[in-house]
Design an enzyme around this catalytic site. Structure first.
Site, PDB file in Angstrom:
ATOM      1  N   ARG A  57       0.849  -1.190   0.000  1.00 21.61           N
ATOM      2  CA  ARG A  57       0.000   0.000   0.000  1.00 21.61           C
ATOM      3  C   ARG A  57       0.876   1.228   0.000  1.00 21.61           C
ATOM      4  O   ARG A  57       2.085   1.146   0.119  1.00 21.61           O
ATOM      5  CB  ARG A  57      -0.903  -0.020   1.224  1.00 21.61           C
ATOM      6  N   GLY A  58       0.188   2.383  -0.200  1.00 22.54           N
ATOM      7  CA  GLY A  58       0.967   3.617  -0.301  1.00 22.54           C
ATOM      8  C   GLY A  58       1.223   3.915  -1.770  1.00 22.54           C
ATOM      9  O   GLY A  58       1.673   3.038  -2.511  1.00 22.54           O
ATOM     10  N   ALA A  59       0.943   5.127  -2.195  1.00 20.32           N
ATOM     11  CA  ALA A  59       0.970   5.451  -3.620  1.00 20.32           C
ATOM     12  C   ALA A  59       2.239   5.008  -4.343  1.00 20.32           C
ATOM     13  O   ALA A  59       2.169   4.248  -5.319  1.00 20.32           O
ATOM     14  CB  ALA A  59       0.721   6.954  -3.807  1.00 20.32           C
ATOM     15  N   ARG A 107      -7.069  -0.308  -7.297  1.00 20.67           N
ATOM     16  CA  ARG A 107      -7.485   0.772  -6.391  1.00 20.67           C
ATOM     17  C   ARG A 107      -7.531   2.068  -7.221  1.00 20.67           C
ATOM     18  O   ARG A 107      -6.686   2.267  -8.100  1.00 20.67           O
ATOM     19  CB  ARG A 107      -6.520   0.940  -5.208  1.00 20.67           C
ATOM     20  N   GLN A 223      -3.030   2.190  10.024  1.00 19.36           N
ATOM     21  CA  GLN A 223      -1.699   2.268   9.403  1.00 19.36           C
ATOM     22  C   GLN A 223      -0.724   3.047  10.296  1.00 19.36           C
ATOM     23  O   GLN A 223       0.483   2.805  10.280  1.00 19.36           O
ATOM     24  CB  GLN A 223      -1.765   2.951   8.030  1.00 19.36           C
ATOM     25  N   ASP A 264      -1.805  10.742  -1.908  1.00 14.46           N
ATOM     26  CA  ASP A 264      -2.039   9.705  -2.905  1.00 14.46           C
ATOM     27  C   ASP A 264      -2.283  10.293  -4.282  1.00 14.46           C
ATOM     28  O   ASP A 264      -2.155   9.593  -5.286  1.00 14.46           O
ATOM     29  CB  ASP A 264      -3.229   8.843  -2.467  1.00 14.46           C
ATOM     30  N   ASN A 274      -5.446  12.307   0.478  1.00 12.85           N
ATOM     31  CA  ASN A 274      -4.654  11.474   1.372  1.00 12.85           C
ATOM     32  C   ASN A 274      -5.609  10.704   2.261  1.00 12.85           C
ATOM     33  O   ASN A 274      -6.822  10.875   2.201  1.00 12.85           O
ATOM     34  CB  ASN A 274      -3.676  12.327   2.194  1.00 12.85           C
ATOM     35  N   LYS A 275      -5.052   9.827   3.101  1.00 17.44           N
ATOM     36  CA  LYS A 275      -5.877   8.990   3.958  1.00 17.44           C
ATOM     37  C   LYS A 275      -6.971   9.772   4.668  1.00 17.44           C
ATOM     38  O   LYS A 275      -6.710  10.902   5.142  1.00 17.44           O
ATOM     39  CB  LYS A 275      -4.965   8.309   5.001  1.00 17.44           C
TER      40      LYS A 275
HETATM   41  C1  LIG Z   1       3.468   7.769   0.408  1.00 18.10           C
HETATM   42  S1  LIG Z   1       1.846   7.427  -0.048  1.00 18.10           S
HETATM   43  C2  LIG Z   1       1.181   6.997   1.499  1.00 18.10           C
HETATM   44  C3  LIG Z   1      -0.283   7.239   1.565  1.00 18.10           C
HETATM   45  O1  LIG Z   1      -1.015   6.064   1.167  1.00 18.10           O
HETATM   46  C4  LIG Z   1      -1.855   5.714   2.248  1.00 18.10           C
HETATM   47  O2  LIG Z   1      -3.063   5.141   1.864  1.00 18.10           O
HETATM   48  P1  LIG Z   1      -3.229   3.523   1.920  1.00 18.10           P
HETATM   49  O3  LIG Z   1      -2.639   3.072   3.207  1.00 18.10           O
HETATM   50  O4  LIG Z   1      -4.747   3.344   1.826  1.00 18.10           O
HETATM   51  O5  LIG Z   1      -2.515   3.003   0.698  1.00 18.10           O
HETATM   52  C5  LIG Z   1      -2.082   7.003   2.968  1.00 18.10           C
HETATM   53  O6  LIG Z   1      -2.984   7.843   2.274  1.00 18.10           O
HETATM   54  C6  LIG Z   1      -0.694   7.551   2.962  1.00 18.10           C
HETATM   55  O7  LIG Z   1      -0.556   8.893   3.259  1.00 18.10           O
END
Ligand SMILES: CSC[C@H]1O[C@H](OP(=O)(O)O)[C@H](O)[C@@H]1O
Length: 374
Positions: A57-59, A107, A223, A264, A274-275
């Site tokens: 996960r994470g962009a 996603r 997270q 993201d 973002n989250k």
């Molecule tokens: C460096 S991108 C990290 C970003 O992604 C996370 O979302 P997810 O855990 O759903 O993939 C979150 O928005 C983070 O800030």
């Protein structure tokens, strides 16, 4: 290794082997912090599933994984059993398009997914005469280039972001608040927001000063509590986890000098997705006159979207809100609202931090100038 340091963990993601026989090894983030489990991906379905359930996960990490997933998808189509690639280049290109379409559906919000897939397809389109075997090798080269560039971007973002952070008066402790996880687990390097926090901690420690990171637990998938706290504590960064709902109370104490998060997708005018929970944090930071910074590589910017209103927001399964740890926590009959992201308007962002530098008080003009020759 000193007694106190934790056992080394595998990298967030790693390609092992050559193009014809290799696999993508992913640290399964749904099992952290209690278990360190690696997933071996050998098909694009494996990568799709890992992205969808947030094993990766994470962009940036999603983008890098999808690039390797593309290779696995084409190989699976043209060499389902170990051996040379079958079919001609037209078959290769058709398999590439099909795998890209499959992975793009994993996603919707993190633009790095689509950016990485498009970049790999452009690279192959530029070399139409490669044989399927050579084209597969070229695909691996492009995925590895994206991975290496992301690692370098993280380091640059860390430096540029740390330069922005204030120094508390006297020998006061620098308090930094973050949300979700924008660390090494979300990238191919040290992270985006967490690269800034790690660099701030390194500089403060070298100067004999103190830093504390406050990490929102980040419901519903935690997270922050599970991943950010794991990354920070393993690196010796003093860390305090808080309920998302405690952020206002914490900011009111004056212990927080800056808020730093990841993103993201950043729209052309500087609005940033973002989250979920990031937008209210930006509102609170504004209320308490604390700078709110967003750290993201230029690969997370989407110049096709004029503003954050156009950013697709992933709606995730209600069970993530209604249950926790496999147990139903919400009353029977209750339904759930579970958007995975929200959008922070640019006017609440003190600066966007990229690998190229800083965009203070982001506007469409400032973002365009920053990205001009990117
Ligand atoms: C460096 S991108 C990290 C970003 O992604 C996370 O979302 P997810 O855990 O759903 O993939 C979150 O928005 C983070 O800030």
């Amino acid at each position: 290794m000193s007694e106190s340091s934790p056992p080394a963990a595998p990298p967030t993601l790693r390609w092992v082997g050559d193009a014809l026989t290799g696999s993508l090894e992913l640290l399964d983030q749904t099992r952290l912090p209690g278990e360190v489990v690696t997933l071996s991906c050998r098909t694009d379905e494996d990568v799709f599933g890992a992205i969808r359930r947030l094993s990766v996960r994470g962009a940036p990490a999603i983008g890098v994984s999808a690039a390797f997933g593309l290779l696995l998808g084409v190989r699976q189509a043209l060499a389902p059993t170990p051996g040379p690639m079958k079919g001609d280049r037209a078959a290769f290109d058709a398999a590439l398009a099909a795998s890209a379409e499959k992975l793009a559906a994993s996603r919707p919000t993190a633009v790095n997914l689509f950016w990485a897939l498009a970049r790999c397809r452009r690279a192959l389109s530029a070399e139409p005469d490669l044989s399927p075997g050579d084209a597969l090798v070229r695909l691996l080269e492009e995925a590895q280039a994206i991975e290496a560039e992301d690692r370098a971007m993280c380091a640059a973002i860390g430096r540029h972001g740390a330069d922005l952070l204030p120094e508390p008066a006297g020998d006061g402790e620098l308090g930094l608040l973050t949300h979700c996880n924008a660390g090494g687990l979300a990238t191919a390097g040290d992270g985006t927001a967490l690269a800034v926090l790690f660099e701030a901690h390194r500089r403060a420690t070298d100067a004999g000063r103190r830093v504390r990171v406050y990490a929102d637990e980040t419901r519903p998938l935690l997270q922050g509590a599970r991943l950010t706290a794991w990354e920070l504590t393993r690196r010796g960064v003093p860390t305090t986890v808080l309920c998302d709902s405690a952020a206002a109370s914490l900011l009111a104490t004056g212990r927080v000098h800056a808020v730093v998060t990841g993103a993201d997708r950043v729209a052309a005018n500087g609005d940033a997705a973002n989250k979920i929970g990031t937008f209210p944090l930006a509102v609170l930071a504004h209320r308490f006159h604390v700078p709110f910074y967003i750290a993201a590589p230029t690969s997370t910017f989407d110049r096709e979207l004029a503003s954050g209103k156009e950013i697709p927001i992933e709606q995730r399964d209600a069970a993530e809100v209604l249950n926790y740890g496999g147990l139903r926590t919400a009353a029977d009959g209750a339904e759930a609202y579970n958007p995975a992201f929200d959008v922070t308007p640019a006017d609440l962002i003190a600066a966007l931090v990229t690998e190229r530098g800083v965009i203070p008080s982001p506007t469409a003009e400032a973002v365009a100038a920053h990205l001009a020759d990117a």
